[in-house]
Scaffold this active site. Structure first.
Site, PDB file in Angstrom:
ATOM      1  N   GLU A   1       0.812  -1.198  -0.083  1.00 14.14           N
ATOM      2  CA  GLU A   1      -0.243  -0.093  -0.134  1.00 14.14           C
ATOM      3  C   GLU A   1       1.022   1.395  -0.122  1.00 14.14           C
ATOM      4  O   GLU A   1       1.132   1.549   0.919  1.00 14.14           O
ATOM      5  CB  GLU A   1      -0.954  -0.014   1.321  1.00 14.14           C
TER       6      GLU A   1
ATOM      7  N   CYS B   1      -2.069   9.736   2.473  1.00 16.37           N
ATOM      8  CA  CYS B   1      -1.601   8.995   1.170  1.00 16.37           C
ATOM      9  C   CYS B   1      -2.436   9.246  -0.120  1.00 16.37           C
ATOM     10  O   CYS B   1      -1.981   9.263  -1.124  1.00 16.37           O
ATOM     11  CB  CYS B   1      -1.526   7.411   1.324  1.00 16.37           C
TER      12      CYS B   1
HETATM   13  P1  NAD Z   1       8.331   4.823   4.872  1.00 16.93           P
HETATM   14  O1  NAD Z   1       8.265   4.073   3.745  1.00 16.93           O
HETATM   15  O2  NAD Z   1       9.239   5.832   5.251  1.00 16.93           O
HETATM   16  O3  NAD Z   1       8.040   4.014   6.269  1.00 16.93           O
HETATM   17  C1  NAD Z   1       6.882   3.093   6.408  1.00 16.93           C
HETATM   18  C2  NAD Z   1       7.566   1.897   7.415  1.00 16.93           C
HETATM   19  O4  NAD Z   1       8.506   1.079   6.752  1.00 16.93           O
HETATM   20  C3  NAD Z   1       7.773   2.200   8.662  1.00 16.93           C
HETATM   21  O5  NAD Z   1       7.296   1.486   9.777  1.00 16.93           O
HETATM   22  C4  NAD Z   1       9.541   2.244   8.588  1.00 16.93           C
HETATM   23  O6  NAD Z   1      10.041   1.749   9.717  1.00 16.93           O
HETATM   24  C5  NAD Z   1       9.571   1.111   7.662  1.00 16.93           C
HETATM   25  N1  NAD Z   1      10.810   1.093   6.854  1.00 16.93           N
HETATM   26  C6  NAD Z   1      11.635   2.114   6.638  1.00 16.93           C
HETATM   27  N2  NAD Z   1      12.501   1.793   5.787  1.00 16.93           N
HETATM   28  C7  NAD Z   1      12.469   0.403   5.656  1.00 16.93           C
HETATM   29  C8  NAD Z   1      13.160  -0.764   5.026  1.00 16.93           C
HETATM   30  N3  NAD Z   1      14.541  -0.463   4.375  1.00 16.93           N
HETATM   31  N4  NAD Z   1      12.749  -1.839   5.011  1.00 16.93           N
HETATM   32  C9  NAD Z   1      11.881  -2.333   5.666  1.00 16.93           C
HETATM   33  N5  NAD Z   1      11.021  -1.297   6.474  1.00 16.93           N
HETATM   34  C10 NAD Z   1      11.407  -0.179   6.280  1.00 16.93           C
HETATM   35  O7  NAD Z   1       6.876   5.815   4.891  1.00 16.93           O
HETATM   36  P2  NAD Z   1       6.527   6.780   5.982  1.00 16.93           P
HETATM   37  O8  NAD Z   1       7.240   8.006   5.752  1.00 16.93           O
HETATM   38  O9  NAD Z   1       6.283   6.357   7.294  1.00 16.93           O
HETATM   39  O10 NAD Z   1       4.760   6.951   5.280  1.00 16.93           O
HETATM   40  C11 NAD Z   1       4.582   7.983   4.393  1.00 16.93           C
HETATM   41  C12 NAD Z   1       4.363   7.072   3.251  1.00 16.93           C
HETATM   42  O11 NAD Z   1       3.705   6.166   3.132  1.00 16.93           O
HETATM   43  C13 NAD Z   1       4.031   8.001   1.979  1.00 16.93           C
HETATM   44  O12 NAD Z   1       4.810   7.824   0.807  1.00 16.93           O
HETATM   45  C14 NAD Z   1       2.512   7.582   2.041  1.00 16.93           C
HETATM   46  O13 NAD Z   1       1.971   8.016   0.735  1.00 16.93           O
HETATM   47  C15 NAD Z   1       2.536   6.297   2.130  1.00 16.93           C
HETATM   48  N6  NAD Z   1       1.273   5.650   2.814  1.00 16.93           N
HETATM   49  C16 NAD Z   1       0.578   5.037   2.075  1.00 16.93           C
HETATM   50  C17 NAD Z   1      -0.744   4.645   2.459  1.00 16.93           C
HETATM   51  C18 NAD Z   1      -1.675   3.736   1.544  1.00 16.93           C
HETATM   52  O14 NAD Z   1      -2.623   3.155   2.245  1.00 16.93           O
HETATM   53  N7  NAD Z   1      -1.276   3.390   0.370  1.00 16.93           N
HETATM   54  C19 NAD Z   1      -1.033   4.993   3.616  1.00 16.93           C
HETATM   55  C20 NAD Z   1      -0.397   5.894   4.409  1.00 16.93           C
HETATM   56  C21 NAD Z   1       0.827   6.373   3.788  1.00 16.93           C
END
Ligand code: NAD
Length: 497
Positions: free
Chosen positions: A226, A260
């Site tokens: 997602e 998002c």
């Molecule tokens: P992010 O991708 O930086 O982090 C998401 C999660 O991934 C966190 O829990 C983080 O600890 C983990 N993570 C970070 N690096 C990682 C790695 N290398 N390997 C495994 N896990 C890792 O995202 P964010 O900044 O927390 O959230 C914002 C983003 O999420 C935006 O792009 C937003 O659009 C998206 N988002 C999507 C939805 C959806 O339903 N499609 C909903 C909310 C947010």
């Protein structure tokens, strides 16, 4: 490495070891109790509902602390409400979803029977982001539980107060081998994504989504991604500007644009821009008076995120774009207070038009005719959401038919996410897989295909040695197939089937 770095690394190592042990325990439990009766699933959902119901004020306080300012109204409307709605919907329909589903059996195999038996996958991993920390971990968890799975959770290190609350509360409701939370930073998240889960459900950025898929591929773990991206608004010529301004800014100011599916940028005809900007200022004054001291307005989560967006604005200004603040207030990088701003005249490769904004900054992009607007969307990554505004149905239909996005709204933003009967998920760079309602159950279940042979059957005629009876039967079958297809063709032509 400083002594602090050293101790952080040691802590991560310890967490990763504990996580591996926890994984082994839960996986074994999932293999021992492969059949998970509805009564167990239902009891787990009840506990999940209780976890949220009992802790509403703690949740609101923790999220407020993480954001610096997150209105209780937003947390209630955008996290508590949809989370409880998701749990209750799955609780209501889960029994029917998990029952055997009879399906038609091929005519040549009658009177045998066929059915689908949905089964739990086993142990699933759920990784959540910080922007809606409750909803984005508990809604997928409800989905995992209704399908009979056990789950390990990893929430974002950028929401430490929420993480702490969940770490304290979860064990009061769930046994450690049912649902468990793994705390820690990015190294822990990386190790988490490398565990051989039966399914990995990730919500986060497109960039991290690629790492997740790569890590999961090593174990052939199926993933739901997602992700994020840029969700456009297409304002067609017949759109009512006041209505559009109202719905676009409502979607854009929720959680200060950190959604998002927030409208990311607006495509409109140049002659509408002036009215759009004027009415945007009026809208903000009416809905968020005295913005700097307005408790209804969220802050940007942390200085890193606020500086990222300020960097995009600085770049835009440097490259000749016009910045139109909707208030007289300044951005405060430290607190995360970020007043809404419109940006026009952007070069097409400016960061504000290539990166997900995730803040209350709204670029306006001009088009001359609708085909141009559609081409603009189609030249870019497939968006998670697309919003089209207009009173002329032919135009709104045209935009929806000629663009591909995860979801869409007509004359609205955001609300498609709240519909339990609509799948929620991205397409292309905005994600793969979907959830919500029955789609959640399907995501976390294996539809086992079962064929039940009848006592009366002709299977013995279809085995070697292939003699005369076999060949006579095959001839009849092949002839019948051709005749039946001709018959069905005529039938469909006569009755427009
Ligand atoms: P992010 O991708 O930086 O982090 C998401 C999660 O991934 C966190 O829990 C983080 O600890 C983990 N993570 C970070 N690096 C990682 C790695 N290398 N390997 C495994 N896990 C890792 O995202 P964010 O900044 O927390 O959230 C914002 C983003 O999420 C935006 O792009 C937003 O659009 C998206 N988002 C999507 C939805 C959806 O339903 N499609 C909903 C909310 C947010």
């Amino acid at each position: 490495m400083t002594p602090q770095d050293n101790s952080d690394a040691t802590n991560s190592d310890a967490t990763i070891n504990t996580m591996q042990q926890q994984f082994d325990i839960m996986r074994t439990a999932s293999r021992q109790d492969q059949y998970v009766d509805w009564s167990i699933r239902s009891a787990r959902l009840k506990k999940l509902e209780q976890l949220v119901m009992d802790n509403q004020s703690e949740i609101i306080t923790a999220i407020h602390a993480d954001f610096g300012q997150r209105p209780a109204a937003e947390t209630t409307m955008l996290e508590l409400f949809p989370t409880l709605e998701a749990i209750r919907y799955t609780q209501k329909h889960g029994k029917a979803w998990s029952a055997k589903q009879p399906v038609k059996t091929g005519i040549w195999f009658l009177p045998a029977r066929s059915y689908i038996q949905p089964q739990p996958l086993g142990l699933v991993g759920i990784i959540a982001p910080w922007n809606y920390p409750l909803y984005l971990v508990i809604a997928p968890l409800a989905a995992a539980l209704v399908a009979g799975n056990r789950a390990m959770l990893k929430v974002s290190e950028a929401s430490p107060n929420f993480e702490q609350w969940l770490a304290d509360a979860l064990p009061k409701y769930f046994a450690a081998d049912e649902v468990t939370l793994i705390t820690g930073g990015v190294e822990v998240a990386q190790a988490f994504s490398q565990l051989p889960f039966d399914h990995l459900f990730f919500t986060g950025s497109t960039a991290v989504g690629k790492h997740i898929m790569k890590a999961a591929a090593q174990n052939l773990t199926p993933v739901t991604l997602e992700l994020g991206g840029k969700s456009p608004v297409v304002v067609t010529p017949s759109a009512d500007v006041a209505k559009t301004v109202n719905r676009v800014w409502t979607g854009k100011t929720m959680n200060a644009g950190q959604t998002c599916i927030a409208p990311d940028y607006v495509l409109m005809q140049a002659d509408k821009k002036h009215a759009f900007i004027e009415q945007s200022t009026a809208w903000l004054d009416a809905h968020y008076p005295n913005l700097a001291d307005n408790p209804d307005y969220s802050f940007i989560i942390n200085p890193k995120q606020a500086s990222r967006v300020q960097g995009y604005l600085d770049e835009a200004k440097q490259r000749g774009a016009t910045l139109i603040p909707l208030t007289d207030y300044e951005v405060n990088i430290e607190t995360g207070f970020f007043p809404p701003i419109i940006v026009t005249d952007l070069p097409s490769d400016a960061k504000l038009l290539t990166e997900e904004i995730f803040a209350p900054v709204l670029p306006l992009v001009s088009y001359q005719d609708l085909t141009q607007a559609v081409a603009y969307v189609n030249e870019r990554d497939r968006p998670l959401a697309l919003y089209v505004f207009g009173e002329d149905k032919a135009d709104t239909d045209y935009v929806l038919a000629h663009t591909v996005s995860g979801g869409a709204c007509i004359n609205e933003t955001i609300f498609h996410i709240a519909q339990q009967n609509l799948p929620f998920g991205g397409v292309g760079a905005s994600g793969m897989g979907r959830y919500h309602g029955k789609y959640s159950f399907d995501t976390f279940s294996h539809p086992k295909a079962v064929f039940k042979q009848s006592h009366l059957n002709f299977a013995h005629l279809l085995q070697p040695p292939y003699g005369k009876t076999f060949w006579n039967m095959m001839k009849v079958i092949l002839k019948l197939i051709i005749r039946l297809s001709i018959f069905y063709f005529f039938l469909s032509q006569c009755f427009c089937l």
